[in-house]
Write a protein that holds these residues in place. Sequence first.
Motif, PDB file in Angstrom:
ATOM      1  N   UNK A 118      23.427 -83.780 -46.058  1.00  0.00           N
ATOM      2  CA  UNK A 118      24.090 -82.725 -45.300  1.00  0.00           C
ATOM      3  C   UNK A 118      24.400 -83.237 -43.904  1.00  0.00           C
ATOM      4  N   UNK A 119      25.543 -82.843 -43.366  1.00  0.00           N
ATOM      5  CA  UNK A 119      25.916 -83.191 -41.994  1.00  0.00           C
ATOM      6  C   UNK A 119      26.374 -81.921 -41.284  1.00  0.00           C
ATOM      7  N   UNK A 120      26.410 -81.969 -39.971  1.00  0.00           N
ATOM      8  CA  UNK A 120      26.815 -80.801 -39.193  1.00  0.00           C
ATOM      9  C   UNK A 120      28.281 -80.480 -39.430  1.00  0.00           C
ATOM     10  N   UNK A 121      28.577 -79.187 -39.453  1.00  0.00           N
ATOM     11  CA  UNK A 121      29.945 -78.704 -39.620  1.00  0.00           C
ATOM     12  C   UNK A 121      30.391 -78.100 -38.296  1.00  0.00           C
ATOM     13  N   UNK A 122      31.421 -78.668 -37.703  1.00  0.00           N
ATOM     14  CA  UNK A 122      31.859 -78.219 -36.375  1.00  0.00           C
ATOM     15  C   UNK A 122      32.447 -76.814 -36.407  1.00  0.00           C
ATOM     16  N   UNK A 123      32.818 -76.302 -37.593  1.00  0.00           N
ATOM     17  CA  UNK A 123      33.401 -74.964 -37.672  1.00  0.00           C
ATOM     18  C   UNK A 123      32.346 -73.868 -37.590  1.00  0.00           C
ATOM     19  N   UNK A 124      31.105 -74.210 -37.916  1.00  0.00           N
ATOM     20  CA  UNK A 124      30.006 -73.251 -37.854  1.00  0.00           C
ATOM     21  C   UNK A 124      28.936 -73.808 -36.937  1.00  0.00           C
ATOM     22  N   UNK A 125      28.485 -73.004 -35.991  1.00  0.00           N
ATOM     23  CA  UNK A 125      27.429 -73.432 -35.080  1.00  0.00           C
ATOM     24  C   UNK A 125      26.279 -72.448 -35.125  1.00  0.00           C
ATOM     25  N   UNK A 126      25.109 -72.788 -35.717  1.00  0.00           N
ATOM     26  CA  UNK A 126      24.936 -74.030 -36.464  1.00  0.00           C
ATOM     27  C   UNK A 126      25.450 -73.877 -37.891  1.00  0.00           C
ATOM     28  N   UNK A 127      25.936 -74.969 -38.449  1.00  0.00           N
ATOM     29  CA  UNK A 127      26.419 -74.959 -39.813  1.00  0.00           C
ATOM     30  C   UNK A 127      26.379 -76.354 -40.392  1.00  0.00           C
ATOM     31  N   UNK A 128      26.531 -76.446 -41.688  1.00  0.00           N
ATOM     32  CA  UNK A 128      26.416 -77.734 -42.372  1.00  0.00           C
ATOM     33  C   UNK A 128      27.497 -77.868 -43.443  1.00  0.00           C
ATOM     34  N   UNK A 129      27.679 -79.094 -43.886  1.00  0.00           N
ATOM     35  CA  UNK A 129      28.578 -79.379 -44.985  1.00  0.00           C
ATOM     36  C   UNK A 129      28.031 -80.569 -45.766  1.00  0.00           C
ATOM     37  N   UNK A 130      28.411 -80.662 -47.022  1.00  0.00           N
ATOM     38  CA  UNK A 130      28.024 -81.823 -47.809  1.00  0.00           C
ATOM     39  C   UNK A 130      28.818 -83.028 -47.324  1.00  0.00           C
ATOM     40  N   UNK A 131      28.112 -84.132 -47.114  1.00  0.00           N
ATOM     41  CA  UNK A 131      28.806 -85.333 -46.660  1.00  0.00           C
ATOM     42  C   UNK A 131      29.754 -85.833 -47.737  1.00  0.00           C
ATOM     43  N   UNK A 132      29.411 -85.581 -48.998  1.00  0.00           N
ATOM     44  CA  UNK A 132      30.227 -86.056 -50.115  1.00  0.00           C
ATOM     45  C   UNK A 132      30.384 -84.922 -51.119  1.00  0.00           C
ATOM     46  N   UNK A 133      31.611 -84.606 -51.490  1.00  0.00           N
ATOM     47  CA  UNK A 133      31.855 -83.519 -52.434  1.00  0.00           C
ATOM     48  C   UNK A 133      31.291 -83.835 -53.815  1.00  0.00           C
ATOM     49  N   UNK A 134      31.264 -85.119 -54.172  1.00  0.00           N
ATOM     50  CA  UNK A 134      30.696 -85.479 -55.467  1.00  0.00           C
ATOM     51  C   UNK A 134      29.212 -85.125 -55.526  1.00  0.00           C
ATOM     52  N   UNK A 135      28.505 -85.351 -54.433  1.00  0.00           N
ATOM     53  CA  UNK A 135      27.086 -84.990 -54.380  1.00  0.00           C
ATOM     54  C   UNK A 135      26.928 -83.492 -54.607  1.00  0.00           C
ATOM     55  N   UNK A 136      27.799 -82.699 -53.978  1.00  0.00           N
ATOM     56  CA  UNK A 136      27.720 -81.245 -54.167  1.00  0.00           C
ATOM     57  C   UNK A 136      27.966 -80.866 -55.628  1.00  0.00           C
ATOM     58  N   UNK A 137      29.001 -81.472 -56.231  1.00  0.00           N
ATOM     59  CA  UNK A 137      29.330 -81.141 -57.617  1.00  0.00           C
ATOM     60  C   UNK A 137      28.205 -81.544 -58.574  1.00  0.00           C
ATOM     61  N   UNK A 138      27.649 -82.731 -58.370  1.00  0.00           N
ATOM     62  CA  UNK A 138      26.553 -83.189 -59.229  1.00  0.00           C
ATOM     63  C   UNK A 138      25.333 -82.296 -59.059  1.00  0.00           C
ATOM     64  N   UNK A 139      25.042 -81.929 -57.805  1.00  0.00           N
ATOM     65  CA  UNK A 139      23.899 -81.064 -57.534  1.00  0.00           C
ATOM     66  C   UNK A 139      24.072 -79.706 -58.209  1.00  0.00           C
ATOM     67  N   UNK A 140      25.270 -79.140 -58.110  1.00  0.00           N
ATOM     68  CA  UNK A 140      25.521 -77.828 -58.714  1.00  0.00           C
ATOM     69  C   UNK A 140      25.302 -77.873 -60.228  1.00  0.00           C
ATOM     70  N   UNK A 141      25.709 -78.969 -60.860  1.00  0.00           N
ATOM     71  CA  UNK A 141      25.570 -79.073 -62.314  1.00  0.00           C
ATOM     72  C   UNK A 141      24.111 -79.168 -62.752  1.00  0.00           C
ATOM     73  N   UNK A 142      23.222 -79.521 -61.815  1.00  0.00           N
ATOM     74  CA  UNK A 142      21.807 -79.602 -62.186  1.00  0.00           C
ATOM     75  C   UNK A 142      21.120 -78.238 -62.146  1.00  0.00           C
ATOM     76  N   UNK A 143      21.800 -77.212 -61.645  1.00  0.00           N
ATOM     77  CA  UNK A 143      21.218 -75.862 -61.680  1.00  0.00           C
ATOM     78  C   UNK A 143      21.242 -75.382 -63.127  1.00  0.00           C
ATOM     79  N   UNK A 144      20.098 -75.024 -63.693  1.00  0.00           N
ATOM     80  CA  UNK A 144      20.102 -74.534 -65.083  1.00  0.00           C
ATOM     81  C   UNK A 144      21.075 -73.368 -65.243  1.00  0.00           C
ATOM     82  N   UNK A 145      21.808 -73.360 -66.347  1.00  0.00           N
ATOM     83  CA  UNK A 145      22.823 -72.321 -66.558  1.00  0.00           C
ATOM     84  C   UNK A 145      22.253 -70.919 -66.457  1.00  0.00           C
TER      85      UNK A 145
END
Length: 266
Positions: A118-145
Motif C-alpha cells: 500500500x502507498x499513500x494516495x494524494x487524493x485522500x488525506x489520509x488515504x491509501x492505494x494499492x501500489x500494483x493493481x495486479x496485487x489487488x486483483x490477486x488479493x481479492x480472488x483469495x477471499x473465499x466466495x
Amino acid sequence: MEADLVSFLWRRTGGNPAHLVEVIRFLREHELIQIRAGTASVPEPGLDLLAEVIPPSLAHVALARLEGLGEVERRLLRTASAIGHSFSRQLLDLVSNIELRPEMVNDAVRGLETQRLLVSDSLDQPGYMFRDELVRAVTYKTIPKQDREQVHRRIADALERLPSTHARRTATSLAYHRERAGQLGSAAKWYERALEVTAGLALDRETSRLARRWEHVVEQMPEGERPVGTTEARVGMLRMVAVGRQGEWAETSRLCRQLAGSVPRR
C-alpha cells in the motif's frame, strides 16, 4: 549484475518491467541475491535454485507475497482489495474495526506500507492505494466466495454511514457494493440515483454503462420484486438518450422500440 543472472531474469520476466521489479523484490526479501564488489550475483547452488523457488508469473509472485504476510495484515489487505484500488483511511477503519481492534489495524497498515503493498494516495488525506493493481486483483480472488458478500455488505454499510458530502460516498460505489453483496433491490435503487447524476452531467458513456448494470441487476431479481412501469421507462429513456448522443443509431432504434413497450398506458 552477472551476465547469467541478467539472462535468467530476462527469460523469467519476458522483459516486463513490473514483473522484473517484483522478482528483484522477491529475491531481496528472501536473501537470494548478494552484492560483492559492486556486482549482484546468486549464492550457491546458483541459478538452478532461482529457477525452482521464484514464482513462474507476476500473479504468482503477488500471491507469494500475500502468503508471506501475517494473518492480520492479510485480512486487512483482503478487505482493502474489496473496497477498490484506492480508499480513505476513514472508510478502511469503519469496515475493519468490526473484526479488528484499532491498534491492530494501525500496525497492519504500517506493515503493508513498509512492504510497499500500500502507498499513500494524494487524493485522500489520509488515504491509501494499492501500489500494483495486479496485487489487488490477486488479493481479492483469495477471499473465499462465501465471505465476499459479507465483506461487500460491510463496505456498503460503512459508506452509508459517511457524510453525504464525502468523496467516496457515491451512488455508483454504493450500487456496486450492494450488488456484490447480493442486495439487488438496494443496488437497483442506487444505480437509479447514479444514473440521475451522470445523465445530468451528460456523461453518456457512464450513463449507458450504469443503465446496463441496472438492467442486469433487475433481471436477477424475483419477478414480483422487479421495478417496472415508470422506473423501467425512465431508465430506458436515459439510456436511449445517452446512446443516441454517442451516434449509435441502430442501438438507439432498438431501445426506442423496447421503450415503447414498457411505457405505462393510461
